[in-house]
Design an enzyme around this catalytic site. Structure first.
Site, PDB file in Angstrom:
ATOM      1  N   LYS A 221       0.819  -1.212   0.000  1.00 24.95           N
ATOM      2  CA  LYS A 221       0.000   0.000   0.000  1.00 24.95           C
ATOM      3  C   LYS A 221       0.852   1.262   0.000  1.00 24.95           C
ATOM      4  O   LYS A 221       2.057   1.240   0.260  1.00 24.95           O
ATOM      5  CB  LYS A 221      -0.956  -0.021   1.196  1.00 24.95           C
ATOM      6  CG  LYS A 221      -2.097  -1.011   1.005  1.00 24.95           C
ATOM      7  CD  LYS A 221      -3.153  -0.903   2.093  1.00 24.95           C
ATOM      8  CE  LYS A 221      -4.348  -1.807   1.776  1.00 24.95           C
ATOM      9  NZ  LYS A 221      -5.369  -1.776   2.838  1.00 24.95           N
ATOM     10  N   ARG A 255      -3.443 -10.104   5.322  1.00 26.23           N
ATOM     11  CA  ARG A 255      -4.035 -10.127   3.987  1.00 26.23           C
ATOM     12  C   ARG A 255      -2.991  -9.588   3.022  1.00 26.23           C
ATOM     13  O   ARG A 255      -2.607  -8.411   3.111  1.00 26.23           O
ATOM     14  CB  ARG A 255      -5.308  -9.283   3.944  1.00 26.23           C
ATOM     15  CG  ARG A 255      -6.010  -9.275   2.580  1.00 26.23           C
ATOM     16  CD  ARG A 255      -7.247  -8.398   2.617  1.00 26.23           C
ATOM     17  NE  ARG A 255      -7.960  -8.407   1.353  1.00 26.23           N
ATOM     18  CZ  ARG A 255      -7.699  -7.590   0.319  1.00 26.23           C
ATOM     19  NH1 ARG A 255      -6.721  -6.688   0.417  1.00 26.23           N
ATOM     20  NH2 ARG A 255      -8.410  -7.675  -0.793  1.00 26.23           N
TER      21      ARG A 255
END
Length: 274
Positions: A221, A255
């Site tokens: 991210k 995740r």
């Protein structure tokens, strides 16, 4: 700490990995990579072989400012893929990444095991009642607004306190309907600045007070690649560093796009407590 997935008790006292399968054309890292059935099945097999316990399938990109997708289009994208994967891997534990109750319902009825909702029921009033009727584990994430508006909603007085309060309210609402297996996700990158993301990670151990399994999704991210002044493609090392921090602070599920490396993080962190 366990969750019941299709009659199987999954013990989360030892952290698990959730591999990501995006079937959207516009996801921030791997959008459009898995374009045909063979590619999808190969990718899923690779994730499972690398050690993933869960595979998270999403057909609606939740990256900032992503184009909206209709419910019909989301169903058209995801339903055939769920059926394809379950036919090839009947024992697989599929997580359905959706905020729409009808998408969740149809996928669970097709054989998926759990639902991963970026809105914790706030974008669909029928989601919590649907989860209650389906009796499946429910991942509730913190987000303000929706993917189109969330980056304009970062005005927290105290981001950690506000996110904790949010989960307290959502868990109470879910419990009132009889939902048992809940997992919380602080929502790194959703309605949060880079600084707020790191503040949440720095104080992640405070989420233990909620007494629910904690999912962390920081894989590749922008909080990583912007800080390192690189790109999502080059953010694997940074992802492993932050996954390690998250595990040390109590994460139960990682995740990730890169399962092998996440499994190595878990193995090394667990070795510290031997």
């Amino acid at each position: 700490m366990t969750i019941n997935c299709k009659g199987r008790l999954i013990d989360l006292s030892s952290p698990k990995v959730m591999g990501i399968l995006n079937i959207t054309p516009d996801s921030f890292y791997d959008g459009g990579q898995h374009k045909n059935e063979k590619d999808i099945l190969v990718h899923v097999e690779n994730l499972l072989n690398a050690g993933a316990t869960f595979i998270d399938v999403g057909a609606y990109s939740s990256r900032p400012n992503a184009d909206p997708v209709s419910e019909d289009e989301e169903l058209k994208r995801i339903t055939p893929i769920v059926n394809l994967i379950l036919k090839q891997f009947p024992e697989i534990l599929l997580s359905i990444d959706t905020f729409r109750s009808e998408v969740a319902k149809q996928c669970i009825e097709a054989g998926a095991a759990m639902v991963n909702d970026i809105s914790a029921g706030k974008l669909d009033d029928n989601m919590l009642p649907t989860i209650a009727s389906l009796h499946v584990p429910y991942i509730m994430m913190h987000m303000r607004g929706n993917p189109q508006t969330m980056q304009q909603k970062t005005d927290y007085e105290n981001v950690v306190k506000d996110v904790l309060f949010y989960f307290s309210e959502r868990i109470t609402a879910a419990k009132a309907l009889g939902i048992v297996d809940m997992i919380i996700d602080p929502g790194f990158g959703f309605a949060k600045t880079t600084e707020q993301n790191f503040e949440l990670l720095n104080k992640l151990e405070l989420f233990k007070m909620i007494e629910k399994p904690l999912l962390v999704g920081v894989s590749r991210k922008s909080m990583i690649y912007k800080t390192l002044e690189t790109t999502a493609k080059e953010a694997l090392n940074g992802t492993s560093v932050l996954n390690t921090v998250a595990l040390q602070k109590g994460a139960s599920i990682l995740r990730v796009h890169d399962v092998k490396e996440a499994m190595e993080c878990i193995k090394l962190v667990e070795s510290l407590s031997c």
